[in-house]
Design an enzyme around this catalytic site. Structure first.
Site, PDB file in Angstrom:
ATOM      1  N   LYS A 144       0.827  -1.208   0.000  1.00  0.00           N
ATOM      2  CA  LYS A 144       0.000   0.000   0.000  1.00  0.00           C
ATOM      3  C   LYS A 144       0.864   1.261   0.000  1.00  0.00           C
ATOM      4  CE  LYS A 144      -4.154   1.886   2.155  1.00  0.00           C
ATOM      5  NZ  LYS A 144      -5.220   1.654   3.163  1.00  0.00           N
ATOM      6  N   GLU A 188       9.642  -5.769   4.888  1.00  0.00           N
ATOM      7  CA  GLU A 188       9.712  -7.142   4.413  1.00  0.00           C
ATOM      8  C   GLU A 188       9.465  -7.220   2.910  1.00  0.00           C
ATOM      9  OE1 GLU A 188       7.510  -7.438   8.473  1.00  0.00           O
ATOM     10  OE2 GLU A 188       7.731  -5.990   6.845  1.00  0.00           O
ATOM     11  N   GLY A 233      -5.857  -2.962   4.230  1.00  0.00           N
ATOM     12  CA  GLY A 233      -5.080  -4.044   3.625  1.00  0.00           C
ATOM     13  C   GLY A 233      -5.775  -5.389   3.678  1.00  0.00           C
ATOM     14  N   ARG A 234      -6.366  -5.728   4.823  1.00  0.00           N
ATOM     15  CA  ARG A 234      -6.991  -7.043   4.968  1.00  0.00           C
ATOM     16  C   ARG A 234      -8.337  -7.121   4.267  1.00  0.00           C
ATOM     17  NH1 ARG A 234      -6.515  -3.975   9.173  1.00  0.00           N
ATOM     18  NH2 ARG A 234      -8.230  -3.409  10.557  1.00  0.00           N
ATOM     19  N   GLU A 269      -6.714  -8.636  13.792  1.00  0.00           N
ATOM     20  CA  GLU A 269      -6.183  -7.311  13.514  1.00  0.00           C
ATOM     21  C   GLU A 269      -7.296  -6.268  13.529  1.00  0.00           C
ATOM     22  OE1 GLU A 269      -2.607  -6.629  10.922  1.00  0.00           O
ATOM     23  OE2 GLU A 269      -4.104  -5.740   9.598  1.00  0.00           O
ATOM     24  N   HIS A 308      -7.128 -35.121  13.978  1.00  0.00           N
ATOM     25  CA  HIS A 308      -6.006 -35.914  14.477  1.00  0.00           C
ATOM     26  C   HIS A 308      -4.946 -35.032  15.127  1.00  0.00           C
ATOM     27  CE1 HIS A 308      -7.365 -39.703  12.568  1.00  0.00           C
ATOM     28  NE2 HIS A 308      -7.950 -38.860  11.731  1.00  0.00           N
ATOM     29  N   LYS A 321       7.373  -2.910  14.456  1.00  0.00           N
ATOM     30  CA  LYS A 321       8.083  -2.546  13.230  1.00  0.00           C
ATOM     31  C   LYS A 321       9.058  -1.396  13.488  1.00  0.00           C
ATOM     32  CE  LYS A 321       5.429  -2.154   9.579  1.00  0.00           C
ATOM     33  NZ  LYS A 321       4.240  -1.829   8.752  1.00  0.00           N
TER      34      LYS A 321
END
Length: 520
Positions: A203, A209, A262-263, A348, A379, A489
């Site tokens: 964005k 990263e 963003g999400r 978030e 399991h 960050k």
């Protein structure tokens, strides 16, 4: 005392009764319960009859929704009001999937024409790449895409690709999110740079990263193709100048907007990699399914609204019964990333401790979400779900008809999904053998899709988006900011400067010792 305060107090009293009541007994006490608590919308079926609430409890929760202003908040959301108050922004992800001709506005300013123009560019680009009309620097057609992003720029597209990818795709789509160099190395291995597009999604185009991985991928392209490699760079950003400065050609920079969190952004050019690799028809179907859920959420009365009722069930467990964890188990291998996607979407969005006004929240907020694909989870963590000391509500997601494979295996998968919901509720009384005793009375929601089509996937994701929004309204928090991401960050940049010898910042003794050990 406000009406909302009264409703919260009523929830507390109702939950006291629910805590000692058998869910299974409600089916005898309330004839027609299964039918009444099974809802349909946008092609999805949602069964909430195995939740711990009675008919009176459901009415109480609907009163809480009305008193909390869910209806007014819903209208403000769709009208482009400032629902993200800490950043002074609307949250108009619904505009991204609305059909052409829609009239969404942000603060009164039309946004739909710009959305439609970008969508048209996406379609033209996707079709040109798939047809070979837009080829690589050496003239070879593109056969792979490396999608670089993190968080909302990664999880949504990654989920879409895993859910819908063909068994033998025309274009291989690989994802890189982690700054751990292993992920990029694995993604690039075996690819021909001359036939690979690198799509960088950020964005702000400043995310550490993402830029680290993008610069490494660009170097990989340039080592093989020279300066012509920049024709293989695509950028998706709300900061187009930074994207162009990175090297992406003007006609390969795609915009999205600050009114898209963003999400919530996979419907925008953030999903470009999927539009190319799946084909425009599939991506368009995804948008259409989400738009159908938008229409349902906006038009349905609260007592018939899938997002609203699912949110109320979750709040009844979280706040009424004090259950801070929820499991999400998709009985579809293609949906195995759904729990990870919902971790970001819900935790978030609603992992907040202050209200939208900055006051302490008087109620517990987002539950922790975990899960995996069924039957694998059976399991692993289902032992805890059935016989652990905590009651953990479960969302089970199932698909009636498999896209591929043996129909007999699909029936076995569905049998497990239905049986687990039943077992969680009814348990098994074995007082003579405590090790084999199942207490039961453990709630679940059951979501059923007919087939895992792009439309059904779009509706499913939009359902959870709106569910998350309703929960935020009930708690009085802002579901559209994420300030909790920032501090770590910021400190990481300081620690990196220390590790590289460029600075000697003050830290607590433990952190200082770790830095010294890493530098040794």
């Amino acid at each position: 005392m406000t009406d909302a305060d009264t409703a919260w107090r009523a929830l507390s009293a109702a939950a006291d009764a629910a805590a000692t009541r058998a869910i299974a007994g409600l089916f005898d006490a309330e004839p027609g319960r299964a039918q009444r608590l099974t809802l349909e919308g946008a092609g999805l079926v949602l069964d909430l009859s195995k939740q711990p609430w009675s008919r009176a409890d459901v009415a109480l929760m609907l009163d809480l929704a009305r008193a909390s202003g869910v209806e007014a908040a819903r209208e403000a959301l769709f009208a482009g009001g400032i629902v993200n108050r800490s950043e002074g922004r609307p949250a108009l992800h619904m505009a991204l999937r609305a059909p052409d001709g829609a009239d969404f506005r942000a603060g009164g300013v039309p946004v739909s024409p710009e959305v439609e123009a970008t969508r048209a560019r996406m379609r033209a680009f996707a079709e040109a790449v798939r047809s070979g009309a837009r080829a690589g620097a050496t003239g070879k057609p593109f056969r792979a895409i490396v999608h670089i992003g993190i968080g909302g720029s990664d999880l949504g597209p990654r989920l879409i690709w895993e859910a819908l990818r063909p068994l033998q795709p025309q274009i291989d789509l690989r994802f890189v999110a982690n700054v751990d160099p292993a992920e990029l190395a694995q993604a690039l291995t075996g690819l021909d740079p001359a036939q690979t597009l690198v799509v960088t999604v950020s964005k702000t185009f400043t995310t550490q990263e993402t830029l680290t991985n993008a610069e490494a991928a660009r170097a990989w392209l340039r080592a093989a193709l020279g300066e012509a490699a920049d024709a293989h760079l695509v950028a998706v950003s709300a900061a187009p100048d930074r994207a162009r400065a990175f090297g992406a050609p003007e006609d390969q920079v795609f915009a999205f907007w600050d009114w898209v969190g963003g999400r919530y952004s996979l419907w925008s050019a953030v999903g470009l990699s999927c539009a190319v690799a799946l084909g425009w028809e599939a991506f368009s179907g995804l948008l259409a399914g989400a738009a159908a859920m938008d229409d349902h959420f906006r038009a349905a009365s609260l007592d018939a609204s899938l997002p609203t009722l699912l949110a109320l069930a979750h709040v009844f467990n979280r706040n009424g019964l004090g259950r801070p964890i929820r499991a999400v188990v998709p009985y579809a291998q293609r949906l195995r990333l759904l729990p990870a996607f919902l971790q970001q979407l819900e935790m978030e969005s609603n992992g907040k401790r202050v209200t939208a006004d900055g006051r302490p929240v008087p109620h517990a907020t987002a539950a922790a979400v975990f899960g995996d694909a069924g039957t694998n989870g059976q399991h692993a963590f289902f032992q805890l779900l059935h016989q652990g000391t905590d009651v953990i509500p479960v969302d089970i997601v199932a698909v009636r008809e498999a896209r591929e494979g043996d129909p007999a295996a699909q029936r076995k998968l569905l049998a497990n999904a239905v049986a687990q919901a039943e077992a969680l509720m009814v348990g098994r009384a074995m007082p003579e053998d405590p090790q084999r005793h199942f207490p039961g009375n453990r709630p679940s929601s059951f979501l059923l899709l007919d087939r895992l089509t792009p439309e059904a996937l779009g509706a499913l994701i939009a359902l959870y988006e709106h569910k998350t929004f309703v929960e935020g309204v009930l708690w009085g928090i802002n579901s559209f900011d994420q300030w909790g991401v920032e501090l770590g960050k910021t400190l990481a940049a300081r620690v990196l400067a220390d590790l590289e010898g460029a600075a000697a910042n003050p830290h607590d003794p433990s952190t200082q010792a770790l830095i010294a050990r890493l530098k040794a």
